[in-house]
Scaffold this active site. Structure first.
Site, PDB file in Angstrom:
ATOM      1  N   CYS A  50       1.163  -1.352  -0.125  1.00 18.93           N
ATOM      2  CA  CYS A  50      -0.491  -0.126  -0.072  1.00 18.93           C
ATOM      3  C   CYS A  50       0.561   1.255  -0.050  1.00 18.93           C
ATOM      4  CB  CYS A  50      -1.375   0.320   1.363  1.00 18.93           C
ATOM      5  SG  CYS A  50      -1.658   1.714   1.237  1.00 18.93           S
TER       6      CYS A  50
ATOM      7  N   CYS B 237       0.952   3.253   3.395  1.00 24.34           N
ATOM      8  CA  CYS B 237       1.649   3.064   4.729  1.00 24.34           C
ATOM      9  C   CYS B 237       3.111   3.237   4.221  1.00 24.34           C
ATOM     10  CB  CYS B 237       1.771   0.911   4.502  1.00 24.34           C
ATOM     11  SG  CYS B 237      -0.115   0.680   4.957  1.00 24.34           S
TER      12      CYS B 237
ATOM     13  N   HIS C 292      -3.998   0.460   8.391  1.00 26.45           N
ATOM     14  CA  HIS C 292      -3.702   0.455   6.931  1.00 26.45           C
ATOM     15  C   HIS C 292      -5.820  -0.047   7.805  1.00 26.45           C
ATOM     16  CE1 HIS C 292      -4.485  -0.685   2.745  1.00 26.45           C
ATOM     17  NE2 HIS C 292      -4.949  -2.195   3.045  1.00 26.45           N
TER      18      HIS C 292
ATOM     19  N   ASN D 152     -14.411   9.878   0.849  1.00 28.63           N
ATOM     20  CA  ASN D 152     -15.611   8.595  -0.019  1.00 28.63           C
ATOM     21  C   ASN D 152     -14.972   7.587   0.721  1.00 28.63           C
ATOM     22  OD1 ASN D 152     -16.277  10.401  -2.216  1.00 28.63           O
ATOM     23  ND2 ASN D 152     -14.390  10.026  -3.378  1.00 28.63           N
TER      24      ASN D 152
ATOM     25  N   HIS E  25      -6.823   2.181   2.625  1.00 29.46           N
ATOM     26  CA  HIS E  25      -6.366   3.145   3.268  1.00 29.46           C
ATOM     27  C   HIS E  25      -6.917   4.444   3.056  1.00 29.46           C
ATOM     28  CE1 HIS E  25      -2.356   3.099   5.450  1.00 29.46           C
ATOM     29  NE2 HIS E  25      -3.309   5.109   6.200  1.00 29.46           N
TER      30      HIS E  25
ATOM     31  N   HIS F  84      -8.534   7.405   4.288  1.00 28.43           N
ATOM     32  CA  HIS F  84      -8.626   9.074   3.304  1.00 28.43           C
ATOM     33  C   HIS F  84      -9.441   9.385   2.955  1.00 28.43           C
ATOM     34  CE1 HIS F  84      -8.122   6.636  -0.387  1.00 28.43           C
ATOM     35  NE2 HIS F  84      -8.292   7.960  -0.788  1.00 28.43           N
TER      36      HIS F  84
ATOM     37  N   GLN G 224     -10.435  13.867   1.059  1.00 28.15           N
ATOM     38  CA  GLN G 224      -9.548  14.905   0.183  1.00 28.15           C
ATOM     39  C   GLN G 224     -10.265  16.012   0.643  1.00 28.15           C
ATOM     40  OE1 GLN G 224      -8.877  13.367  -4.224  1.00 28.15           O
ATOM     41  NE2 GLN G 224     -10.336  11.500  -3.547  1.00 28.15           N
TER      42      GLN G 224
END
Length: 323
Positions: free
Chosen positions: A31, A34, A89, A129, A140, A142, A144
């Site tokens: 990933c 990570c 993760h 999202n 992973h 996150h 935006q």
């Protein structure tokens, strides 16, 4: 190619970025978000990662010569940042400690403040999202942040509606909305000193929760430290409750609606709020936007809000007791 194309029917801009077709799905062997990937710091709590496939950029190319007359184009100037929630993760918002969640809220606030300093950035949107059901290719955890060179149409419509309401009634629409939800009570799912969470009377998603500031504040940068803690805690509880509805990771789109970055004052008639758009209407059943919803913007909710609010309220209480 990356450019903005004007839609004269809606008086709005479409972002075109053909390079985003090259976005990868999560590699099976590693990933990139990570530690150890070489793409992120070896040690971090939360982290801003510059999007590898941005739809908006600081130095965009000139648009292709395909416009003309009413078909306007302009460079896709802006910024697209990725906010990594944790080096873990699998740690989504409900899994973070309260102290870690506070760091995430602070990073949202700090990045918002940085991006809105650029005069070319007319609107800064923080969003997440979550889940394959909404198109996530990098699982992973996150979010935006996009800095647009224009005000997105939905936000612009909200601003106009709220301003007209204020001019007609002399009151903030969100203050009246909160008062009505508190009077009725059945659609409220959670409340603390700074924020109230409810599934609005009018939502088009079964669990389309709103989180609204009780104070007349229009951006995350205006909150006190206590308000930021209250916001982080409420988001953890709401999402934690959602995950318990079907005993699975609950997919959603989450968007912070804030004031434009134009230096004007909006606090009289607008209010910071977060909108969730969760597509599930069953454990493995998706609420799709079909012809009526997409072609006519004629929203349709397949479930009764007062019933889904009760379900989510119970699940939030379960999550809080377990936590």
């Amino acid at each position: 190619m990356a450019e903005l194309r004007y839609n004269p029917l809606l008086r709005d801009w479409t972002m075109v970025a053909s390079a985003r077709q090259k976005r990868p799905n999560m590699p099976t062997s590693h990933c990139p978000f990570c530690p150890g990937s070489g793409k992120v710091p070896e040690h971090y709590d939360v982290h801003v990662y510059h999007n590898d496939f941005p739809v908006l950029s600081e130095n965009p190319p000139e648009p292709d010569a395909v416009g003309g007359a009413l078909y306007k184009t302009r460079p896709a100037k802006g910024k697209c940042e990725v906010i990594l929630y944790s080096p873990d993760h699998y740690a989504t918002i409900p899994d973070l400690s309260r102290a870690h969640m506070q760091k995430l809220v602070e990073l949202w606030s700090h990045t918002f403040a940085q991006l809105e300093r650029d005069p070319d950035h007319k609107y800064v949107m923080i969003f997440e999202n979550r889940g394959e059901e909404v198109g996530v290719t990098m699982p992973h955890p996150h979010g935006q942040i996009y800095a647009y060179p224009f005000i997105p149409l939905k936000v612009k419509t909200e601003l106009v509606s709220c301003q007209e309401y204020f001019q007609e009634h002399g009151r903030n629409m969100f203050a009246d909305m909160i008062a009505e939800e508190q009077r009725f009570a059945q659609r409220i799912v959670l409340e603390n000193d700074s924020f109230i969470a409810f599934i609005p009377f009018f939502t088009d998603y079964p669990y389309g929760t709103f989180v609204v500031s009780k104070a007349n504040k229009t951006a995350i940068t205006e909150f006190t430290e206590q308000e930021k803690r209250d916001l982080g805690e409420m988001l953890q509880q709401v999402v934690g409750g959602m995950d318990r509805i079907y005993d699975r990771l609950f997919p959603y789109m989450m968007v912070m609606h804030q004031r434009p970055s134009d230096g004007k004052h909006y606090e009289d008639f607008y209010r910071f709020h977060i909108e969730f758009y969760p597509p599930l209407r069953g454990k493995d059943r998706i609420k799709y936007n079909a012809s009526s919803e997409t072609g006519g913007w004629a929203a349709a909710n397949p479930m009764k809000v007062e019933e889904t609010a009760q379900v989510l309220r119970v699940k939030i209480n379960e999550w809080r007791k377990e936590r």
